[in-house]
Design an enzyme around this catalytic site. Structure first.
Site, mmCIF file in Angstrom:
data_model
loop_
_atom_site.group_PDB
_atom_site.id
_atom_site.type_symbol
_atom_site.label_atom_id
_atom_site.label_comp_id
_atom_site.label_asym_id
_atom_site.label_seq_id
_atom_site.Cartn_x
_atom_site.Cartn_y
_atom_site.Cartn_z
ATOM 1 C CG HIS A 323 -2.066 -1.101 1.570
ATOM 2 N ND1 HIS A 323 -2.198 -1.515 2.610
ATOM 3 C CD2 HIS A 323 -2.336 -1.952 0.472
ATOM 4 C CE1 HIS A 323 -2.950 -2.879 2.365
ATOM 5 N NE2 HIS A 323 -2.954 -3.174 0.779
HETATM 6 C C1 LIG Z 1 0.278 -7.713 -4.673
HETATM 7 C C2 LIG Z 1 -0.907 -6.439 -4.504
HETATM 8 C C3 LIG Z 1 -1.814 -6.634 -3.653
HETATM 9 C C4 LIG Z 1 -2.434 -5.796 -3.804
HETATM 10 N N1 LIG Z 1 -4.019 -5.923 -3.008
HETATM 11 C C5 LIG Z 1 -5.018 -5.243 -2.626
HETATM 12 C C6 LIG Z 1 -6.156 -5.221 -1.742
HETATM 13 O O1 LIG Z 1 -6.687 -6.028 -0.811
HETATM 14 N N2 LIG Z 1 -6.993 -4.480 -1.332
HETATM 15 C C7 LIG Z 1 -6.428 -2.862 -1.614
HETATM 16 O O2 LIG Z 1 -6.983 -1.927 -1.225
HETATM 17 N N3 LIG Z 1 -5.129 -2.485 -2.202
HETATM 18 C C8 LIG Z 1 -4.414 -3.777 -2.207
HETATM 19 N N4 LIG Z 1 -2.918 -3.118 -3.280
HETATM 20 C C9 LIG Z 1 -2.945 -2.333 -3.105
HETATM 21 C C10 LIG Z 1 -3.527 -1.717 -4.281
HETATM 22 O O3 LIG Z 1 -3.213 -2.443 -5.569
HETATM 23 C C11 LIG Z 1 -2.385 0.012 -4.518
HETATM 24 O O4 LIG Z 1 -2.991 0.480 -3.931
HETATM 25 C C12 LIG Z 1 -3.371 0.422 -5.893
HETATM 26 O O5 LIG Z 1 -3.146 -0.347 -7.466
HETATM 27 C C13 LIG Z 1 -1.636 1.949 -6.135
HETATM 28 O O6 LIG Z 1 -2.534 2.407 -7.420
HETATM 29 P P1 LIG Z 1 -1.526 3.654 -8.276
HETATM 30 O O7 LIG Z 1 -2.119 4.355 -9.254
HETATM 31 O O8 LIG Z 1 -1.082 4.897 -6.908
HETATM 32 O O9 LIG Z 1 -0.247 3.072 -8.153
HETATM 33 P P2 LIG Z 1 -0.241 1.696 -9.578
HETATM 34 O O10 LIG Z 1 -1.327 0.630 -9.531
HETATM 35 O O11 LIG Z 1 0.587 0.760 -9.119
HETATM 36 O O12 LIG Z 1 -0.434 1.811 -11.305
HETATM 37 C C14 LIG Z 1 1.608 2.903 -11.402
HETATM 38 C C15 LIG Z 1 1.646 2.014 -12.565
HETATM 39 O O13 LIG Z 1 2.012 3.510 -13.504
HETATM 40 C C16 LIG Z 1 2.758 2.068 -14.518
HETATM 41 N N5 LIG Z 1 4.455 3.073 -14.399
HETATM 42 C C17 LIG Z 1 5.182 3.037 -13.223
HETATM 43 N N6 LIG Z 1 5.849 3.696 -13.882
HETATM 44 C C18 LIG Z 1 5.925 3.927 -15.072
HETATM 45 C C19 LIG Z 1 7.374 4.298 -16.366
HETATM 46 N N7 LIG Z 1 8.038 5.212 -15.991
HETATM 47 N N8 LIG Z 1 6.079 4.099 -17.143
HETATM 48 C C20 LIG Z 1 5.292 3.967 -17.676
HETATM 49 N N9 LIG Z 1 4.032 3.495 -16.715
HETATM 50 C C21 LIG Z 1 4.832 3.356 -15.391
HETATM 51 C C22 LIG Z 1 2.372 0.583 -13.504
HETATM 52 O O14 LIG Z 1 3.323 -0.408 -14.322
HETATM 53 C C23 LIG Z 1 1.762 0.936 -12.994
HETATM 54 O O15 LIG Z 1 0.524 0.254 -13.939
HETATM 55 C C24 LIG Z 1 -2.688 -4.175 -3.310
HETATM 56 C C25 LIG Z 1 -1.659 -4.247 -4.473
HETATM 57 C C26 LIG Z 1 -0.805 -5.131 -4.638
HETATM 58 C C27 LIG Z 1 1.077 -5.008 -5.082
#
Ligand SMILES: Cc1cc2nc3c(=O)[nH]c(=O)nc-3n(C[C@H](O)[C@H](O)[C@H](O)COP(=O)(O)OP(=O)(O)OC[C@H]3O[C@@H](n4cnc5c(N)ncnc54)[C@H](O)[C@@H]3O)c2cc1C
Length: 387
Positions: A323
């Site tokens: 998270h």
């Molecule tokens: C295994 C796992 C289980 C989880 N389980 C839960 C759960 O049960 N409940 C819950 O509430 N949360 C859960 N989470 C947390 C939740 O998935 C994250 O909090 C959420 O996805 C974060 O969103 P975000 O948009 O901040 O980042 P992300 O979802 O990480 O999105 C960032 C995106 O940017 C892309 N990216 C990064 N750098 C670059 C670049 N330089 N160029 C192009 N693309 C790039 C990445 O590939 C990714 O697709 C879990 C996470 C994981 C990894």
């Protein structure tokens, strides 16, 4: 307090039979005087309740399914995979595009507005590579400074958990139905200023989910108990006071940044986890567990009895969630560490938004960040559209 008709389906698994270990956990919490709640996402999440989930018949609903799929046919939408963003292009204090790489080629994509959503590790990295971040740190890597924002990369948060493990009685099944109930107990630690800052949950050590790194779940189980016959009560620090940081390791975008959670360095964090673990041990010692469990495996009595020994044990065995958040936090101009304003606009740079977990000023205490990230994304869409 929350709707029920949005694109993300949420449900509380309660159709299947309640597993014996969940029954014991529930009974122990009730015996200890904790109340129950019907809706952990509602106005009153305190107490014991069923963990809400967006896992529908074994499939976790991602935003690719719930938000993107319905609009994939839009003619003004292009989604390209396999494109790596290297930095944001900024001219005269305004974001005018992105430098990206695909198929070995580096190119620029021009844009009036840029929304950064690379997550709480990569978004601060991309900002720093673009010259936005702590001035000294950027100079260290020879990156020309566009905007000195010292908060970028700071304030990194992620949930940590410590666990109490026990041997499950022979004959008690640990295999749960896919739809089986999982309870969570939200409670407020003594002397905490924020409500529901702690979470206790009960689970098996081994379940149907494949381990991402083999052996992580079982490495602190020792002795004669096979992992398949062990279970745990985990104690999660829902609202940590301490935080860590993300820093550049190189000016090369392909080199991962370095980060450090700095877990358990804040005295209030160590105290709450120590007390939470002792609460878990107390629940386990109640009558509720006598028909399902034989004995506690960890922590041992001598460790439990001594604060320093228990703190050390927690540090040695602490686990982390996924998270990550907080590294481009939202805040008022009066806060020098704030990175984005209340509309998620990067301060001092025009045409640039951050829409991901990095803008969270505090990590969600629900012990999941996904729903909050979706909310942030939906809000930012409105603000970007409005200009
Ligand atoms: C295994 C796992 C289980 C989880 N389980 C839960 C759960 O049960 N409940 C819950 O509430 N949360 C859960 N989470 C947390 C939740 O998935 C994250 O909090 C959420 O996805 C974060 O969103 P975000 O948009 O901040 O980042 P992300 O979802 O990480 O999105 C960032 C995106 O940017 C892309 N990216 C990064 N750098 C670059 C670049 N330089 N160029 C192009 N693309 C790039 C990445 O590939 C990714 O697709 C879990 C996470 C994981 C990894």
């Amino acid at each position: 307090c929350h709707g029920s008709e949005g694109p993300m389906p949420v449900r509380r698994r309660q159709t299947g039979p309640v597993p014996a270990l969940q029954q014991a956990f529930h009974a122990a919490c009730v015996q200890a005087g904790f109340g129950t709640t019907q809706d952990k996402n509602g106005l009153h999440p305190a107490g014991l309740g069923v963990t809400p989930s967006n896992n529908i018949e074994g499939v976790r609903m991602s935003t690719a399914m719930t938000h993107l799929n319905p609009v994939r046919h839009y003619l003004n939408l292009t989604v390209r995979g396999g494109v790596f963003a290297r930095k944001i292009v900024i001219e005269d204090g305004k974001a005018v595009g992105v430098e990206a790489e695909s198929g070995g080629k580096v190119f620029q994509v021009e844009a009036d507005r840029v929304v950064l959503s690379a997550g709480a590790i990569r978004s601060p990295q991309l900002l720093m590579l673009s010259g936005i971040g702590p001035e000294d740190h950027l100079r260290q890597f020879g990156i020309p400074v566009v905007r000195d924002l010292p908060g970028i990369g700071q304030h990194l948060m992620n949930h940590l958990s410590a666990q109490m493990t026990f041997k499950v009685k022979d004959g008690i099944s640990l295999a749960a139905d896919r739809d089986a109930v999982h309870f969570a107990l939200h409670y407020t630690a003594p002397e905490s200023s924020a409500a529901n800052d702690m979470v206790l949950r009960s689970s098996t050590i081994v379940d149907e989910r494949q381990e991402h790194i083999a052996g992580v779940r079982t490495k602190y189980l020792s002795g004669d108990v096979p992992p398949e016959r062990a279970a745990r009560i985990s104690c999660t620090l829902g609202l940590p006071d301490g935080s860590g940081y993300v820093r550049l390791a190189s000016a090369d975008p392909s080199v991962q940044p370095s980060f450090n959670y700095q877990y358990l360095q804040h005295p209030n964090d160590v105290r709450r986890v120590r007390e939470g673990l002792r609460l878990a041990v107390k629940l386990f010692a109640s009558d509720a567990y006598k028909d399902v469990a034989d004995f506690r495996i960890h922590p041992a009595d001598d460790i439990l009895a001594n604060d320093d020994a228990l703190d050390l044990w927690i540090r040695q065995t602490v686990g982390t969630a996924r998270h990550v958040s907080g590294t481009c936090k939202m805040g008022p101009d009066a806060d020098p560490m704030a990175v984005v304003d209340q509309y998620c606009r990067v301060k001092g740079v025009k045409g640039l938004w951050v829409a991901d977990a990095s803008v969270m000023p505090r990590i969600p205490r629900s012990v999941g960040a996904h729903a909050t990230v979706i909310m942030i994304g939906e809000r930012v869409v409105d603000w970007v559209t409005a200009g």
